[in-house]
Scaffold this motif. Structure first.
Motif, PDB file in Angstrom:
ATOM      1  N   UNK A 206      13.770 111.661 -29.983  1.00  0.00           N
ATOM      2  CA  UNK A 206      13.620 112.545 -31.134  1.00  0.00           C
ATOM      3  C   UNK A 206      12.493 112.025 -32.030  1.00  0.00           C
ATOM      4  N   UNK A 207      11.660 112.963 -32.526  1.00  0.00           N
ATOM      5  CA  UNK A 207      10.589 112.642 -33.467  1.00  0.00           C
ATOM      6  C   UNK A 207      10.510 113.779 -34.477  1.00  0.00           C
ATOM      7  N   UNK A 208      10.342 113.422 -35.755  1.00  0.00           N
ATOM      8  CA  UNK A 208      10.201 114.408 -36.825  1.00  0.00           C
ATOM      9  C   UNK A 208       8.733 114.475 -37.231  1.00  0.00           C
ATOM     10  N   UNK A 209       8.171 115.677 -37.223  1.00  0.00           N
ATOM     11  CA  UNK A 209       6.794 115.893 -37.664  1.00  0.00           C
ATOM     12  C   UNK A 209       6.821 116.506 -39.059  1.00  0.00           C
ATOM     13  N   UNK A 210       5.988 115.990 -39.937  1.00  0.00           N
ATOM     14  CA  UNK A 210       5.962 116.452 -41.328  1.00  0.00           C
ATOM     15  C   UNK A 210       4.604 117.063 -41.669  1.00  0.00           C
ATOM     16  N   UNK A 211       4.649 118.019 -42.612  1.00  0.00           N
ATOM     17  CA  UNK A 211       3.417 118.599 -43.125  1.00  0.00           C
ATOM     18  C   UNK A 211       2.951 119.849 -42.419  1.00  0.00           C
ATOM     19  N   UNK A 212       3.820 120.490 -41.652  1.00  0.00           N
ATOM     20  CA  UNK A 212       3.439 121.745 -41.006  1.00  0.00           C
ATOM     21  C   UNK A 212       3.508 122.889 -42.018  1.00  0.00           C
ATOM     22  N   UNK A 213       2.636 123.858 -41.923  1.00  0.00           N
ATOM     23  CA  UNK A 213       2.756 125.035 -42.797  1.00  0.00           C
ATOM     24  C   UNK A 213       4.104 125.713 -42.575  1.00  0.00           C
ATOM     25  N   UNK A 214       4.768 126.096 -43.642  1.00  0.00           N
ATOM     26  CA  UNK A 214       6.092 126.722 -43.537  1.00  0.00           C
ATOM     27  C   UNK A 214       5.945 128.214 -43.273  1.00  0.00           C
ATOM     28  N   UNK A 215       5.264 128.524 -42.184  1.00  0.00           N
ATOM     29  CA  UNK A 215       5.026 129.916 -41.811  1.00  0.00           C
ATOM     30  C   UNK A 215       5.455 130.142 -40.368  1.00  0.00           C
ATOM     31  N   UNK A 216       5.968 131.315 -40.091  1.00  0.00           N
ATOM     32  CA  UNK A 216       6.423 131.649 -38.749  1.00  0.00           C
ATOM     33  C   UNK A 216       5.239 131.704 -37.786  1.00  0.00           C
ATOM     34  N   UNK A 217       5.447 131.237 -36.573  1.00  0.00           N
ATOM     35  CA  UNK A 217       4.403 131.244 -35.553  1.00  0.00           C
ATOM     36  C   UNK A 217       3.682 129.919 -35.395  1.00  0.00           C
ATOM     37  N   UNK A 218       3.973 128.966 -36.257  1.00  0.00           N
ATOM     38  CA  UNK A 218       3.272 127.682 -36.207  1.00  0.00           C
ATOM     39  C   UNK A 218       3.607 126.895 -34.935  1.00  0.00           C
ATOM     40  N   UNK A 219       4.788 127.124 -34.375  1.00  0.00           N
ATOM     41  CA  UNK A 219       5.166 126.400 -33.162  1.00  0.00           C
ATOM     42  C   UNK A 219       4.283 126.755 -31.970  1.00  0.00           C
ATOM     43  N   UNK A 220       3.655 127.923 -32.018  1.00  0.00           N
ATOM     44  CA  UNK A 220       2.751 128.306 -30.936  1.00  0.00           C
ATOM     45  C   UNK A 220       1.591 127.318 -30.862  1.00  0.00           C
ATOM     46  N   UNK A 391      11.547 122.459 -45.586  1.00  0.00           N
ATOM     47  CA  UNK A 391      10.490 123.364 -45.143  1.00  0.00           C
ATOM     48  C   UNK A 391       9.202 122.599 -44.830  1.00  0.00           C
ATOM     49  N   UNK A 392       8.594 122.918 -43.681  1.00  0.00           N
ATOM     50  CA  UNK A 392       7.385 122.233 -43.246  1.00  0.00           C
ATOM     51  C   UNK A 392       7.636 121.102 -42.272  1.00  0.00           C
ATOM     52  N   UNK A 393       8.900 120.774 -42.028  1.00  0.00           N
ATOM     53  CA  UNK A 393       9.224 119.753 -41.038  1.00  0.00           C
ATOM     54  C   UNK A 393       9.526 120.395 -39.686  1.00  0.00           C
ATOM     55  N   UNK A 394       9.102 119.722 -38.619  1.00  0.00           N
ATOM     56  CA  UNK A 394       9.379 120.160 -37.246  1.00  0.00           C
ATOM     57  C   UNK A 394      10.079 119.013 -36.534  1.00  0.00           C
TER      58      UNK A 394
END
Length: 444
Positions: A206-220, A391-394
């Motif tokens: 398991x790894x937590x990524x921080x600082x992603x935009x809190x918008x749908x579609x970012x996982x693509x 929000x913003x964490x993956x």
């Protein structure tokens, strides 16, 4: 016999002090072979930095011998070790353009054209310290020392190569987990960070990524960084939120028990991403457990329950409409082992465990008792790690190893908690990990 072996090896070591790279090899038709597999060889610590690996000295070939009766070529290394290579394997893996397509790293020699009982006419050690073999039909093969070294057939060497290829080393944890955390942008933009992310994901689970935009579609974007996402009946991505007439228990606001995703598929997704877009003010904490760690404990504490869960085929089902309509059925062992008896995958989702149970009635009670034993162990406070996503964490985790769940949360007329999810197969993730490793090694 062992006295003869010792005398031969001592003689070989003394001989190396005076002879330097003979042009031709000597033939030995009777030397015992088992002893050659007892020698230690070079060792690289799993998980070492790329720069450290690049700095390791290259081991060169000192001498080679041919054991005609046993059909082996013996390579003597400058570090004092020896390696055996079967004639047939050397012929099958000839690296010449006629037998091997280097641009594709693929064999061209058809197996139907391979003489499995081939001998060797001659072998020399070239000036650039490669092994050159002439076969009975005058075909020639040349082998680089480092290429041969990595493919040594000793038990220790094979284990090292398998670790390098598949990264099977695991770091187990419980409630004391300090969840590895990295920058989302660094992973997207920096190869070293991406490689470190995937190595940690493989080792810790398991790894937590921080600082992603809190918008749908970012996982693509994150999926494309690795390769491609897994399309399932819920789509390439899916929205975890409270829904009317939910077609999955995850799409409610209730508690989710510890589970792995999608055991209703014959080949469940290997890696899962969950991107927090909105978090509930009250509740909604995530829970994770290192399932492999717990399974090892179960094996120690209750071997009978472990045996039942590794041998019983359990039916799973999933029916509904989402990306398209679906009616899934699968049979899985709750604890899946590989052919060597090592943990391979956990398949457990109580929501999709079918009422159909394809075992004799007299075995049902033992199965339930064994499953309850595992679940109770999974829910022991010492094994469960809880955290609340922002929000913003993956969160990225191994769906074959890590069981995850969620505490209930409050909801109202508006969506109070929203996570977007996606899957990848381990084949895709490991492919990117190996590619990045080789790229970084070449750059260093």
């Amino acid at each position: 016999m062992w006295a003869t072996v010792a005398k031969h090896l001592l003689k070989a070591k003394v001989h190396r002090c005076f002879v330097q790279f003979p042009a031709k090899v000597q033939r030995n038709r009777s030397f015992p072979l088992r002893s050659l597999f007892l020698f230690p060889r070079w060792q690289q610590k799993a998980g070492a930095l790329i720069a450290e690996r690049a700095a390791y000295p290259i081991t060169m070939i000192q001498n080679v011998e041919i054991f005609d009766a046993e059909r082996f070529v013996c390579v003597h290394w400058e570090d004092g070790n020896q390696s055996l290579y079967p004639f047939v394997w050397l012929r099958d893996n000839c690296q010449c353009p006629h037998c091997f397509l280097d641009s594709a790293k693929a064999r061209k020699l058809p197996i139907e054209n391979l003489n499995v009982n081939t001998g060797i006419r001659d072998a020399i050690l070239t000036e650039d310290k490669k092994v050159s073999i002439t076969w009975p039909d005058d075909h020639r093969s040349e082998f680089d020392g480092q290429w041969l070294k990595k493919r040594c057939f000793s038990k220790h060497s094979r284990a090292e190569m398998q670790e390098e290829l598949f990264a099977t080393e695991h770091q187990y944890w419980g409630s004391d987990l300090q969840i590895p955390t990295m920058s989302y942008e660094d992973v997207l933009c920096n190869d070293h960070s991406a490689y470190q992310w995937l190595c940690t994901l493989r080792r810790v689970g398991i790894v937590l990524l921080e600082g992603a935009p809190a918008t749908q579609g970012e996982l693509v974007r994150l999926g494309k960084r690795i390769g491609f996402m897994k399309l399932t009946f819920y789509g390439y991505t899916w929205q975890v939120q409270d829904k009317i007439d939910a077609n999955n228990v995850a799409y409610t606001s209730g508690k989710l028990s510890l589970h792995t995703d999608y055991p209703a598929l014959q080949y469940p997704p290997g890696v899962q991403f969950l991107h927090c877009l909105k978090q509930a003010e009250s509740g909604g904490e995530s829970e994770v457990v290192d399932g492999f760690h717990v399974c090892h404990k179960l094996r120690e504490q209750n071997p009978e329950a472990f045996d039942v869960l590794t041998s019983t085929q359990v039916d799973f089902t999933d029916t509904g409409v989402d990306y398209c309509d679906f009616a899934l059925q699968s049979k899985q062992r709750i604890i899946e082992l590989d052919p060597n008896g090592n943990l391979l995958r956990i398949n457990f989702n109580n929501a999709t465990r079918d009422s159909v149970l394809d075992i004799p009635a007299e075995k049902v009670q033992l199965f339930y008792s064994s499953l309850k034993e595992l679940v109770d162990l999974l829910n022991t406070p010492g094994y469960t790690f809880s955290y609340k996503m922002k929000p913003g964490q993956v969160v990225t985790f191994d769906n074959w190893r890590i069981l995850h769940g969620r505490k209930s949360y409050q909801t109202g007329t508006e969506i109070s908690r929203h996570l977007e999810g996606s899957y990848l197969d381990w084949d895709v993730v490991m492919s990117r990990m190996r590619y990045l490793k080789r790229k970084l090694e070449n750059e260093s």
